[in-house]
Write a protein that holds these residues in place. Structure first.
Motif, PDB file in Angstrom:
ATOM      1  N   ARG A  44      12.675  -6.010 -18.581  1.00  0.00           N
ATOM      2  CA  ARG A  44      11.272  -6.288 -18.221  1.00  0.00           C
ATOM      3  C   ARG A  44      10.342  -6.155 -19.414  1.00  0.00           C
ATOM      4  O   ARG A  44       9.124  -6.207 -19.263  1.00  0.00           O
ATOM      5  N   GLN A  72       5.786   1.615  -3.807  1.00  0.00           N
ATOM      6  CA  GLN A  72       5.385   0.357  -4.420  1.00  0.00           C
ATOM      7  C   GLN A  72       6.007   0.201  -5.807  1.00  0.00           C
ATOM      8  O   GLN A  72       6.333  -0.914  -6.226  1.00  0.00           O
ATOM      9  N   ASP A  73       6.185   1.318  -6.533  1.00  0.00           N
ATOM     10  CA  ASP A  73       6.866   1.260  -7.834  1.00  0.00           C
ATOM     11  C   ASP A  73       8.288   0.729  -7.666  1.00  0.00           C
ATOM     12  O   ASP A  73       8.749  -0.105  -8.460  1.00  0.00           O
ATOM     13  N   ILE A  75       9.423  -1.150  -5.193  1.00  0.00           N
ATOM     14  CA  ILE A  75       9.363  -2.562  -4.798  1.00  0.00           C
ATOM     15  C   ILE A  75       9.091  -3.448  -6.009  1.00  0.00           C
ATOM     16  O   ILE A  75       9.716  -4.502  -6.186  1.00  0.00           O
ATOM     17  N   THR A  76       8.181  -3.019  -6.873  1.00  0.00           N
ATOM     18  CA  THR A  76       7.838  -3.805  -8.060  1.00  0.00           C
ATOM     19  C   THR A  76       9.034  -3.974  -8.983  1.00  0.00           C
ATOM     20  O   THR A  76       9.261  -5.047  -9.542  1.00  0.00           O
ATOM     21  N   VAL A  77       9.822  -2.909  -9.131  1.00  0.00           N
ATOM     22  CA  VAL A  77      10.929  -2.919 -10.090  1.00  0.00           C
ATOM     23  C   VAL A  77      12.206  -3.481  -9.480  1.00  0.00           C
ATOM     24  O   VAL A  77      12.883  -4.308 -10.095  1.00  0.00           O
ATOM     25  N   ALA A 149       5.768  -8.103   2.103  1.00  0.00           N
ATOM     26  CA  ALA A 149       6.421  -8.902   1.067  1.00  0.00           C
ATOM     27  C   ALA A 149       6.373 -10.387   1.400  1.00  0.00           C
ATOM     28  O   ALA A 149       6.116 -11.217   0.525  1.00  0.00           O
ATOM     29  N   SER A 152       3.018 -12.144   0.873  1.00  0.00           N
ATOM     30  CA  SER A 152       2.500 -12.056  -0.489  1.00  0.00           C
ATOM     31  C   SER A 152       1.900 -13.398  -0.915  1.00  0.00           C
ATOM     32  O   SER A 152       2.433 -14.464  -0.577  1.00  0.00           O
ATOM     33  N   GLU A 154       2.038 -14.692  -3.709  1.00  0.00           N
ATOM     34  CA  GLU A 154       2.857 -15.317  -4.744  1.00  0.00           C
ATOM     35  C   GLU A 154       3.766 -16.376  -4.132  1.00  0.00           C
ATOM     36  O   GLU A 154       4.237 -16.242  -3.007  1.00  0.00           O
ATOM     37  N   GLU A 580      16.995 -10.819  -3.351  1.00  0.00           N
ATOM     38  CA  GLU A 580      15.980 -10.152  -2.528  1.00  0.00           C
ATOM     39  C   GLU A 580      16.077 -10.728  -1.127  1.00  0.00           C
ATOM     40  O   GLU A 580      15.882 -11.936  -0.930  1.00  0.00           O
TER      41      GLU A 580
END
Length: 695
Positions: A44, A72-73, A75-77, A149, A152, A154, A580
């Motif tokens: 990353r 959330q950390d 989920i982000t990673v 999710a 989102s 995105e 995912e």
């Protein structure tokens, strides 16, 4: 296993864990090892040491970082799937905590027909009620994670596509692509974008892999040649290879020239095969794309044809987890394969129980000494005897379980499942059955039968009494097993000793290019297909032995507590998700936990019967309530995990929608063209006009 062997096993396992943690603290600080301990961060583009001075870094700072990290950390990673897995670990840890007041009690110490057994019956109800509450709360929370999710803003390619299978034969006046386009254009005239016909890629993929192999070999040869200029003659030494089997026989040639010629020869061959594949090898399946994710979500859960064996539509897998060879398998063939695989798995479970039960019982040192007389000198050495008694049966059990995962993944793929995440879920379910039936029941009951067979043979009516008397004694096997899992297993997980050794050996002796080095250290994902069933086995063991042998309770708490801490560190810094599924594994976790709870309730019912407690039938309503709870949860929550909710899909996007980019994400690598301007895929794709903003 006697008490001294049991204590020896715990002390040994703890010492190994401490050594492995110290090794991790030392090795993870060395810059040369950062690709093993921080690959996720490196990929990353992050500084693995957070920009600090790694030499003065607190070697145990990872504990603080893991504890302070938020959901959330994670989920982000590592995605929603990882976050859902930690919800499961937290639930397991909390469930074990409900037994804490029983640690000084043991049902084995209570006399038959004693009124004190009422306390254990009430406790069984209490544990079950707490489990219902925690599971309901967890299911609701995971549903919220999945919804957040999926809505989102995105753009995710899979939310704008559906997979269509069982397409009927092509009409005489149409091509396959025209058949698909006209069908979906008539149903979704405003939002249909285009379609991608699935093709038989066996031949083109073979050529593609061969070409990619030669490209890697060419880069390797050029790297070796460049390095030779630094170590020998200024002009360097050109590498050579033999053209025969595995490069061991045949004509000796210049590697750079040979690989370059092969690439030049295969490139036009690949391009020709790509065109032929797209034109002549179209199959009865397709991916259909829409300009609206609401339409895609609606299409994925709608009945499109009057006959169930035609035009079956489902939500599309992620591009990176599509199993292309399974997309074209017809409905009835898929169902037939599924039944055959279930029969194979059932037979394998049955026959696998024989060796695993025999080995688990036979590998106790007492039996080995009895049947293998040459081991008597070893048995007489106290230190060796204690270690072997502590670990031999458990190691044999672990080895047998480790042989299964690849077989179960292979069988699950044969069912015709279209996505990698679904294959792993299916394999996880099968593995759970193996671990519970062969691992828990086989070892528990089989070990008892093995030790008391002659007694049962003489007096079959003594079976229940013998089980009641011997079941608590089997707890030491599982206590040691769980201790091995969380001390040694998680110690190895944190220290990553084996990946570290393998990486350095490969880098020193095998790797020549950057791509080869990356391949040597690339960590993969958490491996839910094997990790989840192993955790479920510990849940089952802890529940079922919690009252008969309460000492197992702190072991269960340690297992899930250490697991949560160490795997959180690994999820944040090491493992890289390969897909995912937005928490699709959770319903399977939930069902398996409930299955373990029902098994616990049935075990307690049987054990109360062995204790001649006349009120044992009072537990029957509890078993029924568990089944009702499972039914209610399935009706309330499960469908959202099977297909996306429209209210979730209707949320607005913040990004500009580039449909062509979404479409191209699904093109198989073997069909991709290096010529950007070459739109060769139109032979198998839709010619329906695309709206301007989405082109």
């Amino acid at each position: 296993m006697d008490f001294s062997s049991f204590v020896t096993s715990l002390i040994t396992a703890f010492v190994i864990f401490v050594v492995l943690v110290i090794l991790f603290a030392w090795l993870s600080r060395r810059p040369g090892n950062k690709v093993i301990y921080y690959p996720n961060r490196l990929l990353r583009g992050m500084d693995p040491f957070d920009g600090g001075n790694h030499a003065s870094r607190n070697p145990f700072a990872w504990i603080r970082e893991a504890l302070s990290s938020s959901e959330q950390d994670v989920i982000t990673v590592s995605g929603v799937d990882a976050a859902v897995y930690f919800v499961f670990l937290s639930t397991g840890r909390a469930s074990n905590g409900t037994f804490s007041h029983l640690e000084k009690l043991s049902m084995g110490n209570v006399a038959d027909k004693s009124s004190r057994l009422w306390a254990f019956l009430v406790t069984t109800y209490w544990v079950s009620i707490v489990a219902y509450y925690l599971l309901w709360k967890a299911y609701k929370h995971v549903s919220e994670l999945r919804a957040a999710a999926l809505m989102s803003p995105e753009v995710r390619a899979e939310q704008f596509a559906v997979l269509v299978r069982d397409i009927p034969p092509v009409p005489e006046d149409q091509t396959r692509k025209e058949q698909i386009d006209s069908y979906f254009k008539s149903i979704y005239p405003d939002t249909f974008y285009r379609s991608m016909v699935v093709t038989n890629n066996k031949e083109v993929n073979k050529i593609y892999e061969e070409l990619e192999g030669y490209k890697k070999k060419l880069v390797r040869a050029e790297t070796i040649y460049a390095e030779s200029k630094k170590t020998s003659k200024p002009e360097g030494v050109r590498p050579t290879n033999k053209t025969g089997f595995l490069g061991l026989i045949g004509e000796k040639v210049d590697s750079i020239e040979y690989y370059s010629e092969k690439i030049s020869e295969l490139t036009p061959k690949l391009e020709a095969e790509q065109k032929a594949t797209l034109r002549d090898k179209q199959q009865a399946a397709a991916l259909v794309f829409f300009t609206s994710r609401v339409t895609a979500a609606s299409a994925a859960q709608s009945l499109h044809a009057t006959m169930l064996d035609t035009w079956n539509v489902m939500d599309a897998p992620e591009p990176r987890q599509v199993i292309w060879t399974n997309l074209t398998i017809k409905l009835f063939e898929r169902q037939t394969r599924q039944y055959i695989i279930y029969i194979i798995v059932a037979l394998t479970i049955f026959f696998y129980m024989i060796p695993i039960t025999f080995v688990s019982a036979f590998t106790t040192l007492e039996n080995l000494k009895k049947y293998l007389s040459f081991l008597k000198p070893v048995y007489n050495i106290a230190a060796i005897r204690a270690v072997l008694e502590a670990y031999l049966p458990q190691i044999a059990f672990i080895v047998f379980l480790d042989l299964l995962p690849k077989l179960l993944l292979f069988l699950s793929k044969l069912e015709g499942i279209p996505s990698q995440s679904h294959i792993e879920r299916a394999a996880s379910v099968k593995f759970f059955y193996f671990t519970v039936v062969d691992g828990f029941i086989g070892v528990t009951v089989g070990g008892t039968f093995f030790a008391t067979f002659k007694t049962i043979e003489k007096d079959p009516n003594s079976l229940l009494t013998i089980l009641g008397a011997t079941l608590p004694g089997n707890a030491t096997f599982f206590l040691t097993f769980v201790a091995l899992e969380f001390f040694v297993g998680y110690g190895l997980e944190l220290s990553r000793i084996f990946p570290l050794i393998i990486f350095h050996l490969k880098r020193k002796y095998l790797c020549k290019t950057e791509a080869e080095v990356k391949e040597a250290w690339y960590p993969g994902d958490l491996g839910y297909a094997t990790r989840v069933p192993e955790d479920m086995l510990v849940v089952t063991i802890t529940l079922c032995y919690s009252v008969m042998a309460p000492l197992i309770i702190p072991f269960g708490v340690l297992y899930f507590g250490l697991g949560w801490l160490i795997l959180r560190n690994q999820a944040l810094k090491v493992y890289v998700p390969s897909y995912e599924s937005y928490g699709r594994m959770w319903p399977h976790m939930h069902s398996r936990i409930l299955a373990a709870l029902v098994l616990y309730q049935l075990t307690m019912l049987a054990y109360f019967g062995a204790k001649k407690f006349y009120y044992a039938p009072f537990l029957v309503p509890l078993v029924i309530s568990s089944l009702i709870f499972a039914y209610v949860c399935n009706k309330k929550f499960y469908r959202f995990f099977r297909c996306p909710a429209l209210e979730v899909a209707s949320h607005e996007l913040k990004e500009t929608l580039h449909m062509e980019r979404i479409f191209r994400a699904y093109v198989p690598p073997c069909l991709c063209s290096e010529k950007v301007e070459d739109d060769r895929f139109e032979d198998a794709l839709s010619h329906v006009s695309r709206a301007g903003p989405f082109a």
